[in-house]
Design an enzyme around this catalytic site. Structure first.
Site, PDB file in Angstrom:
ATOM      1  N   SER A   2       0.811  -1.221   0.000  1.00  0.00           N
ATOM      2  CA  SER A   2       0.000   0.000   0.000  1.00  0.00           C
ATOM      3  C   SER A   2       0.840   1.264   0.000  1.00  0.00           C
ATOM      4  CB  SER A   2      -0.904   0.012   1.238  1.00  0.00           C
ATOM      5  OG  SER A   2      -0.144   0.124   2.420  1.00  0.00           O
ATOM      6  N   THR A  23      -2.304   3.057   3.142  1.00  0.00           N
ATOM      7  CA  THR A  23      -1.523   4.285   3.288  1.00  0.00           C
ATOM      8  C   THR A  23      -0.868   4.218   4.654  1.00  0.00           C
ATOM      9  OG1 THR A  23      -3.178   5.526   2.010  1.00  0.00           O
ATOM     10  CG2 THR A  23      -1.779   6.824   3.480  1.00  0.00           C
ATOM     11  N   THR A  52       1.733   7.034   0.397  1.00  0.00           N
ATOM     12  CA  THR A  52       0.870   5.959  -0.117  1.00  0.00           C
ATOM     13  C   THR A  52       1.158   5.653  -1.583  1.00  0.00           C
ATOM     14  OG1 THR A  52      -1.457   5.284  -0.331  1.00  0.00           O
ATOM     15  CG2 THR A  52      -0.933   7.530  -0.950  1.00  0.00           C
ATOM     16  N   ARG A  99      -4.308   9.726 -11.185  1.00  0.00           N
ATOM     17  CA  ARG A  99      -5.202   9.926 -10.027  1.00  0.00           C
ATOM     18  C   ARG A  99      -4.351  10.246  -8.791  1.00  0.00           C
ATOM     19  NH1 ARG A  99      -5.760   7.462  -4.660  1.00  0.00           N
ATOM     20  NH2 ARG A  99      -7.916   7.710  -4.010  1.00  0.00           N
ATOM     21  N   GLY A 104      -4.826  10.923  -4.678  1.00  0.00           N
ATOM     22  CA  GLY A 104      -5.782  10.800  -3.586  1.00  0.00           C
ATOM     23  C   GLY A 104      -5.639  11.946  -2.601  1.00  0.00           C
ATOM     24  N   ASP A 105      -6.049  11.678  -1.375  1.00  0.00           N
ATOM     25  CA  ASP A 105      -5.984  12.717  -0.347  1.00  0.00           C
ATOM     26  C   ASP A 105      -4.588  12.882   0.257  1.00  0.00           C
ATOM     27  OD1 ASP A 105      -6.210  10.137   0.752  1.00  0.00           O
ATOM     28  OD2 ASP A 105      -7.091  10.885   2.612  1.00  0.00           O
ATOM     29  N   THR A 125      -6.094   7.670   6.445  1.00  0.00           N
ATOM     30  CA  THR A 125      -5.989   6.561   5.501  1.00  0.00           C
ATOM     31  C   THR A 125      -7.415   6.163   5.107  1.00  0.00           C
ATOM     32  OG1 THR A 125      -6.063   4.854   7.226  1.00  0.00           O
ATOM     33  CG2 THR A 125      -3.881   5.682   6.622  1.00  0.00           C
ATOM     34  N   GLY A 126      -7.524   5.427   4.012  1.00  0.00           N
ATOM     35  CA  GLY A 126      -8.849   5.012   3.557  1.00  0.00           C
ATOM     36  C   GLY A 126      -9.234   5.736   2.277  1.00  0.00           C
ATOM     37  N   GLY A 184      -9.688   8.125  -0.163  1.00  0.00           N
ATOM     38  CA  GLY A 184      -9.243   9.506  -0.260  1.00  0.00           C
ATOM     39  C   GLY A 184     -10.278  10.443  -0.837  1.00  0.00           C
TER      40      GLY A 184
HETATM   41  N1  GLY Z   1      -6.043   7.564   1.268  1.00  0.00           N
HETATM   42  C1  GLY Z   1      -5.239   7.105   0.209  1.00  0.00           C
HETATM   43  C2  GLY Z   1      -5.844   7.304  -1.109  1.00  0.00           C
HETATM   44  O1  GLY Z   1      -7.052   7.346  -1.254  1.00  0.00           O
HETATM   45  O2  GLY Z   1      -5.089   7.398  -2.057  1.00  0.00           O
END
Ligand code: GLY
Length: 358
Positions: free
Chosen positions: A83, A202, A220, A230, A232-233, A253-254, A256
């Protein structure tokens, strides 16, 4: 129905009721906020070794940002963690693209990279962005070239294991991707989207030292098999990470995408600034996200978010919490890593909902 926090109560007693009465739950959560003690290092559940390393450094007087980055470097370089960093699951083209951000409380510097390729430790490059440029976020090819200018990469980040996982996914391609054809657009129902286990793994790590200085890092490989480019957050300051040296830190984490639209790490720190305990601040943010999740494809039959999302936060006093949308998912309890000196341990997260239904 699971015996969950009462969302309406959380919301009602939160912002509306003002400072000092945040997030009074209908049912008392597992109390995880300890008596304030500094230094403290917290991390996501995959961060036991990271928290060990960071605490060893903080206790020896290292800067909190150097410490948390050295901590997550262990996981970034671990080929068995699929991850993060080396061995992270690739995008739909089979290319590993990584995201990371760092924030240093005392100097209020922040740096981030998104969709960077060929670098095992994007957290180090994010730190270079913070300290060696006038910018906060570099993306894609520019981030990769900036990293190479500083001696990072290019390296092949795919392991035999992650390559095999990607090939399995590619060989089974059908409607299990992120593209919405007209008949299956973003407003479609969950049933229109074939179920596939997507990884948003992450690592986040935050530290407050004995003097009350605070830093954080989030790194991550992002969502597995994502559309190339792409982000993420994790590289978004305010979403995947936020630090205010006067208040505290929060990372995530999770899923995003759910976090990004609410800037939820910023939100958690703002709730703490207004007087909320870390656990209440994080539950309040999760309640906000659950409340704002309206697309049928993101909801269970019971109307709850069908994704996982977690926050890890601490305040300047050394109080801390891990918080999760679901306390238990697929039989696994949501946990996070804590180090207050000595060896790291896992503690249960507080949760907005007890158990995630299929
Ligand atoms: N939280 C990691 C992602 O969505 O990329």
């Amino acid at each position: 129905m699971a015996n969950d926090w009462n969302r309406r109560d959380v919301l009602k007693t939160g912002l509306a009721a003002g400072v000092g009465s945040f997030g009074v739950p209908a049912k008392a959560p597992t109390v995880i906020t300890r008596q304030a003690k500094r230094p403290i290092v917290i991390s996501s559940g995959n961060g036991l070794a990271a928290a060990d390393k960071a605490m060893t450094m903080v206790a020896a007087g290292a800067d909190t940002l150097d410490a948390v980055i050295a901590g997550v470097n262990i996981v970034e370089l671990d080929p068995n963690d699929m991850s993060v960093g080396y061995g992270g699951l690739p995008n739909e083209d089979g290319v590993v693209q990584l995201d990371a951000s760092v924030m240093h409380g005392p100097t209020r510097r922040a740096g981030a990279v998104a969709a960077i390729e060929g670098v095992k430790t994007p957290s180090n490059v994010a730190q270079l962005v913070a300290y060696r440029t006038d910018h906060v976020l570099l993306v894609g090819e520019g981030a990769t070239r900036f990293a190479q200018a500083h001696g990072y990469g290019p390296e092949d980040l795919l392991t035999d294991h992650s390559r095999a996982a990607w090939l399995r996914w590619k060989e089974n391609l059908s409607d299990q991707d992120d593209w919405f054809p007209p008949e299956r657009d973003a407003t479609g129902s969950a049933a229109d989207m074939a179920p596939i286990e997507r990884h948003h793994g992450t690592i986040n790590c935050n530290a407050v030292d004995a003097a009350g200085d605070i830093s954080g890092v989030t790194t991550t490989s992002g969502m597995s098999y994502k559309i190339p480019g792409r982000a993420g957050d994790s590289p978004i300051i305010g979403a995947g990470l936020y630090v205010d040296n006067e208040v505290g830190a929060c990372g995530s984490t999770g899923r995003g995408e759910a976090n990004m639209v609410e800037c939820a790490s910023f939100l958690v720190v703002e709730f703490m600034r207004a007087g909320a305990q870390p656990k209440d601040a994080a539950i309040e943010a999760l309640a906000r996200i659950a409340d704002k999740t309206v697309s049928p494809r993101l909801l269970t039959d019971g109307g709850r978010p069908n994704f996982g999302l977690n926050f890890y936060c601490l305040n300047k006093a050394g109080e801390y919490a891990g918080a999760s949308m679901y306390g238990e998912s697929d039989g696994r309890t949501a946990r996070f890593a804590v180090n207050d000196g000595g060896e790291s341990r896992l503690e249960d997260c507080v949760a907005l909902y007890d158990v995630r239904a299929k």
